[in-house]
Enzyme design. Structure first.
Site, PDB file in Angstrom:
ATOM      1  N   GLU A 113      -0.824  -8.753   5.168  1.00 22.71           N
ATOM      2  CA  GLU A 113      -0.688  -8.848   6.627  1.00 22.71           C
ATOM      3  C   GLU A 113      -2.039  -8.765   7.337  1.00 22.71           C
ATOM      4  OE1 GLU A 113      -0.807  -4.425   5.967  1.00 22.71           O
ATOM      5  OE2 GLU A 113      -0.099  -6.201   4.875  1.00 22.71           O
ATOM      6  N   CYS A 118       0.841  -1.195   0.000  1.00 23.44           N
ATOM      7  CA  CYS A 118       0.000   0.000   0.000  1.00 23.44           C
ATOM      8  C   CYS A 118       0.880   1.250   0.000  1.00 23.44           C
ATOM      9  CB  CYS A 118      -0.975  -0.051   1.176  1.00 23.44           C
ATOM     10  SG  CYS A 118      -2.382   1.097   1.010  1.00 23.44           S
ATOM     11  N   HIS A 178      -3.373  -5.810   1.172  1.00 20.84           N
ATOM     12  CA  HIS A 178      -2.679  -6.004   2.449  1.00 20.84           C
ATOM     13  C   HIS A 178      -2.626  -7.483   2.831  1.00 20.84           C
ATOM     14  CE1 HIS A 178      -2.323  -1.805   3.989  1.00 20.84           C
ATOM     15  NE2 HIS A 178      -3.320  -1.596   3.140  1.00 20.84           N
TER      16      HIS A 178
END
Length: 231
Positions: free
Chosen positions: A206, A87, A204
């Protein structure tokens, strides 16, 4: 395996990234402040997390790319180190010249925050070896400036060199165009450097790395990295 997470003023995904790396490697990453002029010795991988570095003033990632630590990150990448930017981290990598193209305001001029489906385009990288080419996976996005812009010549080159890691994908009868959250050229969601050891991506991983997140498709990216660093 030794990893590091770069922290800028305005980073807000640095702890999420650290947790995902710790789960995958059984070792907590070093948190490196943006004013540090050098990286810790013996690193295998550097991650640049999402957020709003320096408030997204000027252009997203432009100020962060000129932080002292980014000179060390660039040197690390040039020497073949593994670097992941997610990002805002993707924006920083482009502004630092480590990845091609540009990331502009979303086509709809709105902040987008939702899950998207991605098509895995290549398994031939340290980031994607635990996926299957053509596989459809799911990850969250949360950005205002994720519209990947590239010239027709660059798009042809990225495809020819197998450097598109992920594309936004349609599922359950929806066209890919309807699934593209930001208008990115050729539905590109993530690209690799020429040596394939730097990845920038808007989704994302994560945030989909353990069951409590509601999805685990991102975990395999970190498992891929752990395998690559172990070799």
């Amino acid at each position: 395996m030794k990893t590091a997470v770069i922290v800028f003023p305005g980073s807000n995904c640095d702890r999420d990234m650290a947790v995902a790396l710790r789960r995958a490697t059984d070792r907590a990453p070093v948190m490196v402040w943006h004013k540090d002029a050098a990286l810790p010795e013996g690193l295998d991988m550097v991650a640049i997390p999402g957020g709003f570095s320096f408030g997204d003033y000027l252009r997203c990632g432009a100020i962060a790319a000129r932080s002292p630590v980014m000179r060390a990150v660039t040197e690390f990448a040039v020497k073949g180190g593994i670097v992941l930017g997610v990002c805002n981290g993707f924006q920083v990598l482009i502004e630092a010249g480590l990845l091609p193209g540009a990331l502009m305001r979303n086509a709809g001029l709105r902040f987008v925050c939702r899950d998207v489906h991605l098509k895995v385009e290549t398994a031939s990288s340290p980031f994607t070896s635990c996926y299957q080419p053509g596989e459809i996976i799911r990850m969250p996005v949360a950005h205002h400036d994720g519209n990947f812009i590239a010239s027709p010549e660059l798009l042809v080159r990225l495809d020819a060199e197998d450097r598109v890691a992920f594309r936004y994908a349609g599922v359950e009868g929806r066209a890919a165009a309807a699934a593209n959250p930001n208008g990115s050229a050729a539905d590109i969601a993530g690209v690799l450097s020429e040596n394939r050891r730097v990845l920038g991506m808007m989704p994302h991983p994560e945030r989909h790395a353990e069951p409590a997140h509601g999805g685990v498709d991102g975990a395999r990216l970190f498992e891929s990295l752990a395998g690559a660093m172990a070799r």
